[in-house]
Scaffold this active site. Structure first.
Site, mmCIF file in Angstrom:
data_model
loop_
_atom_site.group_PDB
_atom_site.id
_atom_site.type_symbol
_atom_site.label_atom_id
_atom_site.label_comp_id
_atom_site.label_asym_id
_atom_site.label_seq_id
_atom_site.Cartn_x
_atom_site.Cartn_y
_atom_site.Cartn_z
ATOM 1 N NE ARG A 196 -10.246 -0.912 1.644
ATOM 2 C CZ ARG A 196 -10.488 -0.938 0.348
ATOM 3 N NH1 ARG A 196 -11.495 -1.644 -0.123
ATOM 4 N NH2 ARG A 196 -9.744 -0.231 -0.492
ATOM 5 N NE ARG A 221 -8.091 -2.972 -10.622
ATOM 6 C CZ ARG A 221 -7.019 -2.258 -10.941
ATOM 7 N NH1 ARG A 221 -6.076 -2.805 -11.698
ATOM 8 N NH2 ARG A 221 -6.877 -1.017 -10.519
ATOM 9 C CG HIS A 253 -14.447 1.783 -11.562
ATOM 10 N ND1 HIS A 253 -15.173 1.832 -10.390
ATOM 11 C CD2 HIS A 253 -13.327 1.067 -11.286
ATOM 12 C CE1 HIS A 253 -14.526 1.192 -9.441
ATOM 13 N NE2 HIS A 253 -13.401 0.722 -9.949
ATOM 14 C CG ASN A 258 -2.025 -0.982 1.186
ATOM 15 O OD1 ASN A 258 -2.301 -1.566 0.144
ATOM 16 N ND2 ASN A 258 -2.680 -1.194 2.313
ATOM 17 C CE1 TYR A 304 -8.833 -7.895 -3.120
ATOM 18 C CE2 TYR A 304 -9.903 -6.626 -4.839
ATOM 19 C CZ TYR A 304 -8.757 -7.054 -4.212
ATOM 20 O OH TYR A 304 -7.536 -6.637 -4.676
#
EC number: 2.7.4.1
Length: 699
Positions: free
Chosen positions: A564, A378, A438, A47, A471
């Site tokens: 988050r 993706r 997206h 990250n 996820y």
């Protein structure tokens, strides 16, 4: 107005640093298995790397081109933001080093040891020296740096061993520097022989034998370094001539990342003043951009350590195994028939992605199906989805895939898949010049008794079979004709370049998403203290949304934000955000759904989709958000939200200063992700028994 919002807002970059600090907390949690804690150190590091490459890189660009530009939320210029980032990053480096050392110490008694040369046994030293001479030295490309050997280009995030070199010849002393790239095609660590899991990093081995590498020279100040480069390709770089193949344009843009400006230098040892000055000059950086770390700079290897352990031992150091389970809402047989009867909701990774893949496979071979249309952002390296789409095209279906080639760091993968789809006969179209696509939407059009009908899938996450097991995301499959007609209109608009389409049910960014959400907030504001807003997302930065939430709070509306990562609104600020609570959940799985809930009970209105309340999502991307029209699924999602808001194990509550604190201990501990895993593992409920989410929702 800008000064007013600064009373209850924080800078997005500083908010992100606090979120990443929260990730590091998981590495400190003694309830987490030791190798999983080590993985959280690796996640924190990854990250951090991306933060410097993208966000810090962008700020440097802004600081050089627009010195007066100020962040509307904090009032800070780009240069001031960089100062704050460097100021707050330094303690995080020290904390990460401390946590890593603590985990390493706890692993040592179990024979899992990352070692330095001085810690090796005599036989191990012999083994390492032999491996160096036979397997590593022949692959090295050392270089001296002098007038005839210019300083080489250092690749982003690759390791280099460096040293000062001295040679005395004819009574004269020659001083120069040496540099050795750590070969990227060599394993990061060298495992030592024996039953225990003992290993040493390759860069440490190279450092130990630098005298051999630079044989004519006297070696001193041995060190290893890693540069981080700006990886944020500017919009101008992404622009293209409309007559040029977009894939070719992206291929041209990708290599630029390797040569962009250095924004950070990491070192294993403290640099001597002369060496520090040398690198500052070469990279055009300042000492504040140099960070020393006592732990490895690359930690990809930690994800494979557990595979080296015996099965029984592995259980002690990793999470108990969990695989996505067959959804209890899905029966065997035709997915199209089930969805025609009732909407189906999948909750990844607790529910398997298999029913959606089964739907696409069925549609590929069903003679009634005419078209399949899907947006792709993706994909996994190996994707059954692509196989089924290609099979559909080969079976005579019209298959349209809208692929976004600018999915950051996945560009090459998407280019490869687009070529495979085109070869199979799929129609491949790409995103817009100034707007990334997206959205996560799939539309199946079929003929039933002479009528054209639709099955629409809308999700909060990518069609990635690998991340669907890592996820948390929601995936709705519906035969509702209202959603289907909007889906058909959406794909027609995408094909014709129309971003301002008119939709009855779907909320489509950049023009129809944020306004609809703000309108829903207004309805709750009118209710005053009877109003209720729950929003779950990855990040919150959109200023209009923040202003509306502040207004809702002042009107007495009860607001819960499950965010988050970045959250730029500060809760509990007197007179502004008194009625806003912000919760962040970080656990075994990456929290990823976007859920927008307004009202309560039978009047509750819920939307799920691909877009966060970030300016980039609301104004610069094509996002699709869908209303949940099925009452039972609304209750199902409402139950999920209640569990998350009850979490007092993995949840942290944001304070008025932006810091995140653990909830107070309670008699009953609720780990929301564990609750969902336990429920997924339950046997399929009997028909007379209410499903768990409905029982929870009714509390």
């Amino acid at each position: 107005m800008a000064e007013e919002i600064q009373l209850y807002a924080q800078n997005r970059e500083l908010s992100w640093l606090r979120f990443n600090q929260r990730v590091l907390e998981e590495a400190k949690d003694t309830r987490v298995p030791l190798l999983e804690r080590l993985k959280f150190v690796a996640i924190f590091t990854s990250n951090f790397d991306e933060f410097f490459m993208i966000r810090v890189g962008s700020l440097f660009d802004v600081a050089q081109t627009d010195k007066k530009n100020r962040d509307i939320r904090s009032g800070l210029t780009a240069s001031q933001q960089l100062e704050r980032i460097f100021e707050e990053a330094a303690p995080l480096y020290k904390e990460r080093d401390r946590v890593y050392a603590e985990i390493k110490k706890e692993l040592n008694p179990f024979g899992i040891c990352g070692l330095d040369i001085k810690e090796l046994k005599q036989q191990e030293r012999k083994y390492v020296k032999k491996q160096f001479k036979e397997q590593i030295l022949p692959l090295l490309s050392p270089q001296i740096i002098d007038a005839n050997h210019p300083f080489p280009h250092l690749v982003n995030k690759e390791l280099y061993v460096i040293a000062s070199l001295k040679m005395t010849k004819g009574g004269k002393e020659k001083l120069l520097k040496g540099i050795v790239p750590v070969p990227a095609f060599v394993s990061e660590i060298l495992y030592l022989p024996g039953q225990d899991l003992r290993y040493i990093r390759v860069e440490k081995v190279i450092m130990e034998y630098l005298d051999t590498v630079f044989e004519p020279y006297e070696v001193s100040e041995a060190n290893y370094i890693c540069v981080t480069r700006n990886a944020d390709i500017s919009p101008e770089d992404e622009a293209m001539d409309v007559t040029e193949d977009f894939r070719k344009q992206m291929r041209k843009a990708l290599p630029k990342r390797k040569r962009m400006a250095v924004v950070r230098l990491e070192t294993a040892e403290k640099l001597q003043p002369e060496m520090e000055q040398f690198f500052c000059q070469k990279f055009k950086i300042t000492p504040r951009q140099i960070f020393r770390t006592k732990m490895p700079m690359k930690l990809d290897y930690v994800f494979a350590l557990s595979e080296k352990l015996p099965e029984e031992m592995r259980k002690t150091f990793v999470y108990p195994p969990f695989s996505p389970q067959p959804s209890k809402q899905v029966e065997p047989g035709s997915m199209m028939c089930q969805i025609r009867k009732k909407d189906v909701l999948l909750f990844y990774p607790y529910d398997s992605m298999e029913p959606f893949l089964r739907l696409i496979k069925e549609a590929a071979y069903d003679p009634s199906v005419m078209t399949i249309k899907i947006t792709i952002y993706r994909l996994a390296k190996k994707a059954k989805l692509v196989e089924y789409l290609c099979a559909a095209a080969e079976n005579g279906k019209e298959v349209t895939t809208l692929i976004e080639l600018r999915a950051r760091f996945d560009e090459q993968n998407n280019i490869d898949w687009s070529e495979r789809l085109e070869e199979a006969g799929c129609r491949v179209i790409y995103g817009f010049e100034d707007f990334k696509v997206h959205s996560k939407i799939c539309l199946i059009t079929y003929r039933n008794k002479g009528e054209i009908q639709y099955i629409t899938q809308i999700g909060t996450g990518n069609y990635n079979e690998k991340t669907a097991a890592m996820y948390t995301d929601l995936s709705l499959m519906t035969a509702d004709s209202r959603i289907g007609r909007d889906g058909a209109e959406f794909f027609n608009n995408m094909a014709t370049g129309n971003l301002k389409g008119d939709y009855r049910e779907l909320l489509v960014a950049p023009f129809g998403f944020k306004n609809r959400i703000l309108d829903e907030m207004d309805r709750e504001i009118e209710k005053g203290s009877r109003g209720r807003i729950i929003m779950k997302m990855n990040s919150l930065t959109d200023v209009d949304c923040m202003k509306k939430l502040e207004k809702a709070s002042r009107a007495g509306v009860s607001v819960d934000l499950l965010v988050r990562g970045i959250c730029c609104i500060l809760p509990g600020v007197p007179g502004h955000t008194d009625n806003i609570r912000v919760t962040s959940i970080v656990g075994r799985f990456l929290e990823h759904p976007r859920i927008y809930s307004f009202g309560e009970g039978d009047c509750q209105r819920i939307y799920i989709g691909s877009g966060d309340m970030m300016t980039r999502n609301t104004q610069k991307r094509v996002e699709v958000t869908c209303p949940i029209l099925d009452q039972e699924i609304r209750q199902q999602i409402g139950g999920y939200l209640k569990v998350m808001l009850s979490d007092n194990v993995k949840a942290r509550v944001m304070q008025m200063d932006g810091s995140l604190k653990k909830k107070q201990e309670a008699a009953a501990l609720v780990d929301s992700q564990q609750v969902f895993m336990d429920r997924a593992m339950e046997e399929r409920p009997q028909k007379k028994k209410l499903p768990w989410w409905k029982r929870f929702w009714k509390r």
